[in-house]
Design a protein around this motif. Structure first.
Motif, PDB file in Angstrom:
ATOM      1  N   LEU A  20      10.221  49.050   9.329  1.00  0.00           N
ATOM      2  CA  LEU A  20      11.699  48.983   8.896  1.00  0.00           C
ATOM      3  C   LEU A  20      11.978  47.584   8.904  1.00  0.00           C
ATOM      4  O   LEU A  20      12.827  47.000   8.087  1.00  0.00           O
ATOM      5  CB  LEU A  20      12.468  49.744   9.858  1.00  0.00           C
ATOM      6  CG  LEU A  20      13.964  49.767   9.460  1.00  0.00           C
ATOM      7  CD1 LEU A  20      14.389  50.400   8.424  1.00  0.00           C
ATOM      8  CD2 LEU A  20      14.822  50.461  10.819  1.00  0.00           C
ATOM      9  N   CYS A  21      11.873  46.704  10.076  1.00  0.00           N
ATOM     10  CA  CYS A  21      12.184  45.553  10.080  1.00  0.00           C
ATOM     11  C   CYS A  21      11.493  44.247   9.740  1.00  0.00           C
ATOM     12  O   CYS A  21      11.828  43.238   9.386  1.00  0.00           O
ATOM     13  CB  CYS A  21      12.466  45.311  11.872  1.00  0.00           C
ATOM     14  SG  CYS A  21      13.741  46.311  12.391  1.00  0.00           S
ATOM     15  N   ALA A  22      10.195  44.783   9.412  1.00  0.00           N
ATOM     16  CA  ALA A  22       9.296  43.660   8.517  1.00  0.00           C
ATOM     17  C   ALA A  22       9.487  43.541   7.409  1.00  0.00           C
ATOM     18  O   ALA A  22       8.879  42.521   6.623  1.00  0.00           O
ATOM     19  CB  ALA A  22       7.762  44.060   9.259  1.00  0.00           C
ATOM     20  N   ALA A  23      10.030  44.596   6.680  1.00  0.00           N
ATOM     21  CA  ALA A  23       9.900  44.680   5.170  1.00  0.00           C
ATOM     22  C   ALA A  23      11.178  44.146   4.551  1.00  0.00           C
ATOM     23  O   ALA A  23      12.083  44.864   4.563  1.00  0.00           O
ATOM     24  CB  ALA A  23       9.790  46.207   4.775  1.00  0.00           C
ATOM     25  N   ALA A  75      15.172  37.078   4.156  1.00  0.00           N
ATOM     26  CA  ALA A  75      13.808  36.334   4.768  1.00  0.00           C
ATOM     27  C   ALA A  75      13.860  36.482   6.246  1.00  0.00           C
ATOM     28  O   ALA A  75      12.686  36.634   6.676  1.00  0.00           O
ATOM     29  CB  ALA A  75      14.018  35.168   4.284  1.00  0.00           C
ATOM     30  N   VAL A  76      15.027  36.798   7.008  1.00  0.00           N
ATOM     31  CA  VAL A  76      14.944  36.747   8.278  1.00  0.00           C
ATOM     32  C   VAL A  76      15.574  37.854   8.906  1.00  0.00           C
ATOM     33  O   VAL A  76      16.690  38.263   8.427  1.00  0.00           O
ATOM     34  CB  VAL A  76      15.799  35.522   9.206  1.00  0.00           C
ATOM     35  CG1 VAL A  76      15.886  35.671  10.501  1.00  0.00           C
ATOM     36  CG2 VAL A  76      15.325  34.062   8.699  1.00  0.00           C
ATOM     37  N   VAL A  77      14.799  38.602   9.633  1.00  0.00           N
ATOM     38  CA  VAL A  77      15.073  39.988  10.127  1.00  0.00           C
ATOM     39  C   VAL A  77      15.258  40.020  11.566  1.00  0.00           C
ATOM     40  O   VAL A  77      14.076  39.573  12.390  1.00  0.00           O
ATOM     41  CB  VAL A  77      14.412  41.128   9.654  1.00  0.00           C
ATOM     42  CG1 VAL A  77      15.045  42.557  10.107  1.00  0.00           C
ATOM     43  CG2 VAL A  77      14.227  41.048   8.190  1.00  0.00           C
ATOM     44  N   ILE A  78      16.238  40.188  12.258  1.00  0.00           N
ATOM     45  CA  ILE A  78      16.423  40.047  13.794  1.00  0.00           C
ATOM     46  C   ILE A  78      16.257  41.845  14.083  1.00  0.00           C
ATOM     47  O   ILE A  78      17.025  42.491  13.841  1.00  0.00           O
ATOM     48  CB  ILE A  78      17.444  39.531  14.338  1.00  0.00           C
ATOM     49  CG1 ILE A  78      17.370  38.044  14.053  1.00  0.00           C
ATOM     50  CG2 ILE A  78      17.600  39.678  15.847  1.00  0.00           C
ATOM     51  CD1 ILE A  78      18.565  37.125  14.235  1.00  0.00           C
ATOM     52  N   ARG A  79      15.367  42.053  15.080  1.00  0.00           N
ATOM     53  CA  ARG A  79      15.218  43.480  15.493  1.00  0.00           C
ATOM     54  C   ARG A  79      15.799  43.712  16.757  1.00  0.00           C
ATOM     55  O   ARG A  79      15.599  42.778  17.667  1.00  0.00           O
ATOM     56  CB  ARG A  79      13.729  43.840  15.691  1.00  0.00           C
ATOM     57  CG  ARG A  79      12.989  43.928  14.349  1.00  0.00           C
ATOM     58  CD  ARG A  79      11.396  44.285  14.553  1.00  0.00           C
ATOM     59  NE  ARG A  79      11.194  45.412  14.858  1.00  0.00           N
ATOM     60  CZ  ARG A  79      10.459  45.932  16.018  1.00  0.00           C
ATOM     61  NH1 ARG A  79      10.124  45.016  16.936  1.00  0.00           N
ATOM     62  NH2 ARG A  79      10.497  47.151  16.405  1.00  0.00           N
ATOM     63  N   VAL A  80      16.856  44.613  16.927  1.00  0.00           N
ATOM     64  CA  VAL A  80      17.631  44.684  18.339  1.00  0.00           C
ATOM     65  C   VAL A  80      17.329  46.082  18.599  1.00  0.00           C
ATOM     66  O   VAL A  80      17.709  47.057  17.997  1.00  0.00           O
ATOM     67  CB  VAL A  80      19.083  44.561  17.790  1.00  0.00           C
ATOM     68  CG1 VAL A  80      19.951  44.929  19.062  1.00  0.00           C
ATOM     69  CG2 VAL A  80      19.325  43.256  17.456  1.00  0.00           C
ATOM     70  N   GLY A  81      16.847  46.498  19.810  1.00  0.00           N
ATOM     71  CA  GLY A  81      16.599  47.781  20.356  1.00  0.00           C
ATOM     72  C   GLY A  81      17.981  48.279  20.840  1.00  0.00           C
ATOM     73  O   GLY A  81      18.849  47.684  21.452  1.00  0.00           O
ATOM     74  N   VAL A  82      18.065  49.493  20.639  1.00  0.00           N
ATOM     75  CA  VAL A  82      19.261  50.132  21.083  1.00  0.00           C
ATOM     76  C   VAL A  82      19.119  51.356  21.682  1.00  0.00           C
ATOM     77  O   VAL A  82      18.209  52.256  21.589  1.00  0.00           O
ATOM     78  CB  VAL A  82      20.418  50.586  19.833  1.00  0.00           C
ATOM     79  CG1 VAL A  82      21.684  50.919  20.263  1.00  0.00           C
ATOM     80  CG2 VAL A  82      20.540  49.263  18.951  1.00  0.00           C
ATOM     81  N   ILE A  83      19.605  51.550  22.977  1.00  0.00           N
ATOM     82  CA  ILE A  83      19.295  52.526  24.029  1.00  0.00           C
ATOM     83  C   ILE A  83      20.789  53.048  24.654  1.00  0.00           C
ATOM     84  O   ILE A  83      21.545  52.236  24.968  1.00  0.00           O
ATOM     85  CB  ILE A  83      18.355  52.030  25.045  1.00  0.00           C
ATOM     86  CG1 ILE A  83      17.980  53.440  25.892  1.00  0.00           C
ATOM     87  CG2 ILE A  83      18.878  51.048  25.903  1.00  0.00           C
ATOM     88  CD1 ILE A  83      16.641  52.955  26.666  1.00  0.00           C
ATOM     89  N   SER A  84      20.809  54.136  24.966  1.00  0.00           N
ATOM     90  CA  SER A  84      22.097  54.785  25.593  1.00  0.00           C
ATOM     91  C   SER A  84      21.745  55.989  26.725  1.00  0.00           C
ATOM     92  O   SER A  84      20.649  56.399  26.448  1.00  0.00           O
ATOM     93  CB  SER A  84      23.100  55.160  24.542  1.00  0.00           C
ATOM     94  OG  SER A  84      24.457  55.229  25.507  1.00  0.00           O
TER      95      SER A  84
END
Length: 180
Positions: free
Chosen positions: A15-18, A26-35
């Protein structure tokens, strides 16, 4: 790591690498989300969050060592939830704003306590928890994301977290179902 968790990691990575998924960014920042960990940080959740650049905890943390363990993966922005009392409640705010790659994420625990118009205030994402039900929808160009609960299972609800992908071109997210 089990094969189900490997599939989770690969799915989040795809999802984030494509960049084409985010309009050619060109730049994608991956943010983990938890609750809604409620004092339980499952190994499957830790595995799913590996490789993210930042983590958001949307409340009902339960124990202080949860944030410490998440911080070993990436910097954490956390808010307190309705079950968080004492020290946890005093350490973490009711709501938070997280600027990432030119976008602004608003974080709170209970969506019904949202007192602003996120679109008018310039937010592209609202992250919330509380219901234990994973949800993702767009309203007025704002992505509303509830990662569900990664803590103790509640009723027949799934155990989940999410990955938010942010680029200069937009935001996208995926709910990750943990194999527990």
């Amino acid at each position: 790591m089990s094969s189900a968790n490997e599939r989770l990691s690969l799915t989040a990575h795809r999802l984030c690498a494509a960049p084409v998924l985010l309009h050619g960014a060109a730049v994608v920042i991956r943010v983990g989300v938890i609750s809604d960990t409620h004092g339980l940080l499952r190994p499957e959740a830790l595995d799913a969050l590996q490789g993210v650049e930042h983590i958001i905890h949307a409340g009902d943390i339960g124990k202080g060592d949860i944030i410490e363990a998440l911080s070993a993966i990436a910097p954490v922005t956390a808010v307190h939830g309705n079950i968080d009392k004492g020290e946890i409640r005093s350490l973490y705010p009711h709501d938070a704003v997280l600027p990432i790659a030119g976008h602004h994420v608003y974080v709170l625990h209970i969506l019904d306590e949202l007192k602003i118009d996120p679109a008018a205030a310039g937010f592209q994402v609202v992250v919330y928890g509380h219901s234990h039900k994973p949800a993702m929808e767009r309203k007025a160009d704002v992505l509303y994301l509830n990662p569900g609960s990664a803590g103790p299972r509640r009723f027949s609800l799934p155990v989940t977290c999410a990955v938010l992908c942010i680029s200069d071109a937009g935001v996208d997210a995926e709910i990750l179902h943990l194999a527990v």
